[in-house]
Design an enzyme around this catalytic site. Structure first.
Site, PDB file in Angstrom:
ATOM      1  N   ASP A  37       0.869  -1.186   0.000  1.00 26.81           N
ATOM      2  CA  ASP A  37       0.000   0.000   0.000  1.00 26.81           C
ATOM      3  C   ASP A  37       0.901   1.230   0.000  1.00 26.81           C
ATOM      4  OD1 ASP A  37      -3.216   0.339   0.701  1.00 26.81           O
ATOM      5  OD2 ASP A  37      -2.016   2.113   1.208  1.00 26.81           O
ATOM      6  N   PHE A 158     -16.280 -11.825  -4.496  1.00 25.73           N
ATOM      7  CA  PHE A 158     -17.698 -11.874  -4.096  1.00 25.73           C
ATOM      8  C   PHE A 158     -17.793 -11.863  -2.571  1.00 25.73           C
ATOM      9  CE2 PHE A 158     -17.173 -14.108  -8.163  1.00 25.73           C
ATOM     10  CZ  PHE A 158     -17.962 -13.302  -8.968  1.00 25.73           C
ATOM     11  N   GLY A 262     -36.205  -4.478   4.080  1.00 26.97           N
ATOM     12  CA  GLY A 262     -35.573  -3.582   5.054  1.00 26.97           C
ATOM     13  C   GLY A 262     -35.631  -2.144   4.582  1.00 26.97           C
ATOM     14  N   CYS A 269     -20.864  -1.297  -2.175  1.00 28.59           N
ATOM     15  CA  CYS A 269     -20.886  -2.096  -3.410  1.00 28.59           C
ATOM     16  C   CYS A 269     -22.184  -1.954  -4.191  1.00 28.59           C
ATOM     17  CB  CYS A 269     -20.642  -3.555  -3.069  1.00 28.59           C
ATOM     18  SG  CYS A 269     -19.082  -3.768  -2.195  1.00 28.59           S
TER      19      CYS A 269
HETATM   20  C1  UGA Z   1     -22.127  -7.222  -1.550  1.00 32.10           C
HETATM   21  C2  UGA Z   1     -22.328  -8.625  -2.144  1.00 32.10           C
HETATM   22  O1  UGA Z   1     -23.241  -9.376  -1.320  1.00 32.10           O
HETATM   23  C3  UGA Z   1     -21.008  -9.394  -2.234  1.00 32.10           C
HETATM   24  O2  UGA Z   1     -21.207 -10.657  -2.878  1.00 32.10           O
HETATM   25  C4  UGA Z   1     -20.030  -8.550  -3.067  1.00 32.10           C
HETATM   26  O3  UGA Z   1     -18.751  -9.173  -3.173  1.00 32.10           O
HETATM   27  C5  UGA Z   1     -19.860  -7.195  -2.414  1.00 32.10           C
HETATM   28  O4  UGA Z   1     -21.144  -6.543  -2.352  1.00 32.10           O
HETATM   29  C6  UGA Z   1     -18.890  -6.414  -3.272  1.00 32.10           C
HETATM   30  O5  UGA Z   1     -19.224  -6.115  -4.423  1.00 32.10           O
HETATM   31  O6  UGA Z   1     -17.712  -6.234  -2.873  1.00 32.10           O
HETATM   32  P1  UGA Z   1     -21.835  -6.224   0.915  1.00 32.10           P
HETATM   33  O7  UGA Z   1     -21.950  -4.873   0.279  1.00 32.10           O
HETATM   34  O8  UGA Z   1     -20.752  -6.456   1.893  1.00 32.10           O
HETATM   35  O9  UGA Z   1     -21.676  -7.372  -0.216  1.00 32.10           O
HETATM   36  O10 UGA Z   1     -23.202  -6.479   1.688  1.00 32.10           O
HETATM   37  P2  UGA Z   1     -24.505  -7.370   1.537  1.00 32.10           P
HETATM   38  O11 UGA Z   1     -24.519  -8.376   2.608  1.00 32.10           O
HETATM   39  O12 UGA Z   1     -24.670  -7.849   0.161  1.00 32.10           O
HETATM   40  O13 UGA Z   1     -25.639  -6.283   1.876  1.00 32.10           O
HETATM   41  C7  UGA Z   1     -25.811  -5.128   1.052  1.00 32.10           C
HETATM   42  C8  UGA Z   1     -27.007  -4.333   1.524  1.00 32.10           C
HETATM   43  O14 UGA Z   1     -28.207  -5.020   1.215  1.00 32.10           O
HETATM   44  C9  UGA Z   1     -27.053  -4.056   3.027  1.00 32.10           C
HETATM   45  O15 UGA Z   1     -27.504  -2.745   3.237  1.00 32.10           O
HETATM   46  C10 UGA Z   1     -28.041  -5.072   3.549  1.00 32.10           C
HETATM   47  O16 UGA Z   1     -28.671  -4.688   4.741  1.00 32.10           O
HETATM   48  C11 UGA Z   1     -29.014  -5.143   2.387  1.00 32.10           C
HETATM   49  N1  UGA Z   1     -29.750  -6.415   2.323  1.00 32.10           N
HETATM   50  C12 UGA Z   1     -29.106  -7.572   2.098  1.00 32.10           C
HETATM   51  C13 UGA Z   1     -31.142  -6.388   2.469  1.00 32.10           C
HETATM   52  O17 UGA Z   1     -31.759  -5.327   2.686  1.00 32.10           O
HETATM   53  N2  UGA Z   1     -31.812  -7.571   2.381  1.00 32.10           N
HETATM   54  C14 UGA Z   1     -31.190  -8.748   2.148  1.00 32.10           C
HETATM   55  O18 UGA Z   1     -31.910  -9.785   2.059  1.00 32.10           O
HETATM   56  C15 UGA Z   1     -29.812  -8.760   2.011  1.00 32.10           C
END
Ligand code: UGA
Length: 461
Positions: A37, A158, A262, A269
């Protein structure tokens, strides 16, 4: 987990969330990793396994790999890449004002190491990039070297924040995009321990790998957007979105995951990647109207929920907000519902009292609020409580106890963590997501207002 039979030397450019998780996990499967970094303070801290982000298990895994001699940290990738088998680019790709992604850090990283690579090294793009980036990077490196002796591959991640290590080591699949046999052979050797553990390896062209990353995030975000729209309908018709989601999700073609209604998706992301996907479609004459509508609806949803709180709380009252992170198990508040909703509450003249389990990041972003060390301290004297993040700590709160500390009785459960009937019995007006409004059963209100409850609350928090 099996270790690589042929440990490779890997240099990773970028010690952000993706670069660090990938470094630790590639070391865990047996490779020799140097994580680089440009920030000397960050690198110095990492040498002592001090991780600048909150990611469960990451600091422990890095400490383990330091002790095993499989990971080191450097500010000078140029002195490391000459002996590397593969160099991963894991630098940031921020959005520009139009929603397109800015590839300048990816290009700069490639340029910075191009002339120090030995022939045959594979440069692997891990950062989230639009289709065509691998071939651009290949051209940049060839121009710097005056030679096309470096392969450029794509290997999207992912990883979810909060479960990144498991998402790497127990991935649903590993995707590698390659344009030649040498890059394919090297990446197959690199991921052999995961393939041995039964994880499918998808081998494709670089443009497909780059598109897989965006299409995956766009599709997951669509599932969330869809179930949030169904939730709106459930509220009008007296349905329960949790039951509807369960009922449709058991169809294997739909699947139960990512159907949790939600306050709208957030994070670094989905908002950024859906913007980039829509922008890419518009740019290339293949518009993505589903995604364009999704983005607009997701933004509008946060405003709509803020209005719901404002309309159902006495003017100028005390609102306790539980949770600022965009989801549980992270300190990240980028694009979090809290960052849209809380400023609207403050602007509307409410006194906003906030708790989060990992508040350091949020504290730098939110103005005009009072922070509290425990959820119950934030709730004390509140007219309304709004749950915006589904931390386990909040799920463990007894609604009767919650109500006993409040002055008013409005509960906005925007993560559906409470049982509506229990909340109502506890004297709370229950406003969930995709569930009918359930008014308080007044007779039982306030049963827990005493000092022993206070002791219980302190230990629960
Ligand atoms: C997301 C993807 O899930 C990963 O596979 C991907 O690698 C990552 O982006 C990325 O591109 O680096 P992340 O942003 O860490 O991961 O979080 P998630 O768990 O996917 O949640 C994203 C948002 O969706 C959160 O605000 C969460 O509360 C919301 N969410 C998720 C819902 O409202 N309902 C759900 O059923 C799932």
């Amino acid at each position: 987990m099996n270790r690589a039979t042929r440990p490779l030397k890997i240099v990773i450019l970028g010690a952000g969330y993706v670069g660090l998780t990938s470094s630790a996990c590639l070391a865990e499967i047996g490779h020799q990793v140097v994580c680089c970094d440009i920030d000397p303070a960050k690198i110095e801290a990492l040498r002592n396994a001090v991780v600048p982000i909150y990611e469960p298990g990451l600091s422990e895994l890095i400490a383990k790999q330091i002790a095993a001699g499989r990971i080191s940290f450097s500010t000078s990738p140029q002195s490391e890449v000459g002996s590397a088998d593969a160099v991963f680019i894991a630098v940031g790709t921020p959005s520009d004002a139009n929603g397109a992604i800015d590839l300048s850090y990816v290009h700069a990283a490639a340029r910075s190491i191009a002339s120090d690579l030995r022939p045959g090294t594979v440069v692997v793009i891990k950062s989230t990039v639009v289709a065509g980036t691998a071939s651009q990077v290949s051209a940049i490196i060839a121009a710097e070297r005056g030679n096309s002796d470096i392969s450029v591959a794509s290997n999207p991640e992912f990883l979810r924040e909060g479960s990144a290590i498991a998402d790497f080591l127990q991935a649903d699949r590993v995707v590698i995009g390659v344009e030649d046999g040498a890059a394919q052979a090297l990446l197959e050797a690199l991921y052999q321990p995961l393939v041995d553990a039964g994880i499918p390896l998808v081998v494709t062209r670089t443009a497909n790998a780059e598109l897989i990353k965006y299409a995956a995030n766009a599709f997951l975000a669509l599932k969330i957007g869809f179930i949030n729209d169904v939730a709106n309908l459930c509220e009008k018709l007296g349905g329960d979105v949790g039951e509807v989601a369960h009922g449709i999700g058991l169809d294997h073609r739909i699947g139960t995951a990512f159907l949790q209604a939600g306050p709208g998706f957030g994070g670094s992301c989905f908002p950024k990647d859906t913007q980039a996907f829509a922008h890419l479609g518009a740019q290339h004459g293949a518009a993505q109207p589903l995604i364009e509508t999704l983005i607009a609806n997701n933004d509008a949803r946060k405003d709509m929920l803020a209005e719901r709180i404002i309309a159902n709380t006495p003017a100028g009252g005390h609102i306790a907000v539980l949770g600022t992170a965009f989801k549980a198990n992270t300190d990240d508040v980028r694009e979090a519902a809290a960052l849209s909703i809380i400023p609207r509450l403050v602007a509307a003249g409410f006194s906003v009292h906030v708790h989060d389990c990992q508040p350091a990041y949020a504290m730098r972003q939110l103005e005009g609020v009072k922070w509290h060390e425990t959820p119950i301290a934030a709730v004390h004297g509140a007219d309304a409580v709004a749950v915006l993040t589904d931390w386990d700590l909040y799920k463990a709160i007894n609604p009767r106890l919650l109500g006993s500390f409040m002055r008013g009785n409005a509960l906005f459960d925007f993560r559906n963590i409470f049982d509506p009937a229990q909340a109502s019995l506890a004297g709370l007006d229950y406003h969930g997501i995709g569930r009918p409004f359930l008014p308080a059963q007044k007779a039982l209100r306030g049963a827990g207002r005493n000092s022993s409850a206070l002791g219980l609350a302190a230990s629960a928090a």
